[in-house]
Write an enzyme that holds these catalytic residues in place. Structure first.
Site, PDB file in Angstrom:
ATOM      1  CB  ALA A  41       1.281  26.104   2.953  1.00 42.24           C
ATOM      2  CG  ASP A  42       7.199  27.349   1.421  1.00 32.23           C
ATOM      3  OD1 ASP A  42       7.975  27.077   0.500  1.00 32.23           O
ATOM      4  OD2 ASP A  42       6.616  28.440   1.511  1.00 32.23           O
TER       5      ASP A  42
END
Length: 415
Positions: free
Chosen positions: A283-284
């Site tokens: 995930a960013d």
């Protein structure tokens, strides 16, 4: 076997540190490290995606600030290409603050970089002079890197243990496979990885279960009998982080893997001889309700997994949690240059041997190849947003968060 390193940080002498980052655009055939001396250098390698992965971006960004601070304290401060009045600490503080905003613009979607720069601002505001700032920043960066590595190992074991216990509850006792997308391993972090860290832990656990009678065998994560025996990494167009980087890491670690096209997910599920039981993605940015920004293609993987009853897990440290944004619709999604979609870069390969063709310096010859009409319009988002409804669990260093009886995530403990 040597550990893969995206970041080479030499810190034995706090007053004379050095930083270089692996140019991941040249992998898998060429290994080249780029020195970092200034914030401009950090901005460039992040913007050009020579370094990528949310944790690694944050680390490189922080290290570039440290390196510029070290440079300001040396006679070579003019190399920063940015004006500082070294006789005025308030001027220096103001200029560094401006530089932090500039650095953040390199990759605005990744929350880790924003969080790290916010922490650096606190260090900056509390310092009384440049030397104090640099010393305190050194301590902060070292802790950032060391915590990231330790947390990655915890996340890996947490995710692996959770899945194995889940399979045990389902009375599933067979070998199984998993999906992953993009690159979330040692090349995207300080080491071990996030989603790929879970896969590493699953693989280590599976090996321990094949060594009965060996007094030196590793301790199993659980008493369940299923074993992960295959990984299906997606190629991850258009930057091919799956084929260039994740495949590279899996081969390096001798983890059984089969690279598949992004467009083959559903058909692979239907035809795989080994049942696919989970997908692990990085995930960013994860917002308050669990909506997750990650590499483009993650959403379609999540939707297909939902359709086929395959568990879908997001793996990320607490530093990836956006404590302010409520829903994914409010995340700013970065769009990349059209040529990154229309043009691919790779090494020239001898079709007889499948080996790279070398130049006079014995290095692989690289070339750019166009794969689309010159004047075609292109939409090239770097990320997509996966709604929390498609996510079965969020794996962190403090445990695995699942949805409550109302079908919602409560991530308040991570804020």
């Amino acid at each position: 076997m040597n550990a893969l390193r995206a970041i080479d940080f030499k810190r034995d002498d706090p007053n004379n540190v050095s930083v270089s980052v692996l140019d991941q655009l040249l992998l898998p055939y060429t290994t080249k490290y780029i020195p970092i001396y200034t914030i401009d250098d950090g901005f460039t390698v992040i913007k050009k995606m020579q370094v990528r992965g949310a944790p690694a971006i944050a680390i490189v960004g922080a290290l570039s600030v440290l390196m510029e601070s070290q440079l300001l304290l040396s006679e070579g401060f003019c190399k920063t290409q940015y004006y500082y009045n070294l006789n005025d600490w308030e001027n220096i503080r103001s200029k560094i603050d401006e530089r932090l905003a500039f650095l953040l613009s390199s990759r605005p979607t990744a929350i880790n970089l924003s969080n790290a720069l916010d922490e650096i601002k606190i260090v900056l505001d509390s310092a009384s002079d440049l030397q104090t700032f640099k010393n305190n920043l050194f301590d902060y960066v070292c802790k950032l890197i060391d915590d990231d590595f330790a947390n990655n190992k915890r996340m890996g074991d947490n995710g692996a243990e959770f899945l194995l216990n889940l399979l045990k509850k389902e009375n599933f006792n067979e070998d199984f496979a998993v999906f992953t997308i993009c690159n979330t391993g040692s090349l995207a972090t300080s080491g071990y990885g996030t989603a790929l860290g879970v896969i590493r832990s699953l693989w280590n656990d599976s090996k321990s279960k094949t060594q009965e009678g060996n007094p030196n065998k590793k301790v199993k994560l659980t008493e369940s009998s299923p074993k992960m025996v295959q990984v299906f990494p997606l190629e991850t167009r258009p930057y091919n982080q799956g084929s260039r980087l994740t495949a590279y890491e899996l081969v390096h670690d001798d983890i059984p893997a089969t690279l598949i096209p992004d467009s083959s997910i559903a058909y692979k599920i239907m035809t795989s001889k080994i049942p696919i039981k989970a997908a692990f993605v990085g995930a960013d940015r994860i917002v308050r309700n669990g909506d997750t920004a990650n590499k483009i293609g993650t959403l379609q993987l999540a939707i297909i997994c939902k359709q086929f009853g395959i568990k879908f897990f997001v793996v990320a440290p607490r530093t990836t949690i956006d404590k302010v944004t409520e829903e994914g619709k409010d995340i700013i999604v970065e769009e990349r240059n059209a040529n990154e979609f229309k043009i691919v870069t790779g090494s020239a390969v001898d079709m007889q041997t499948n080996k790279p063709i070398l130049d006079e310096k014995n290095e692989p010859i690289t070339a750019k190849v166009g794969i689309a009409p010159e004047n075609i319009n292109v939409w090239n988002p770097a990320f997509d947003i996966t709604s929390f409804e498609y996510i079965d669990g969020i794996v962190t260093e403090v445990g695995v968060f699942t949805k409550n009886e109302n079908g919602n995530f409560d991530l308040s403990a991570l804020h």
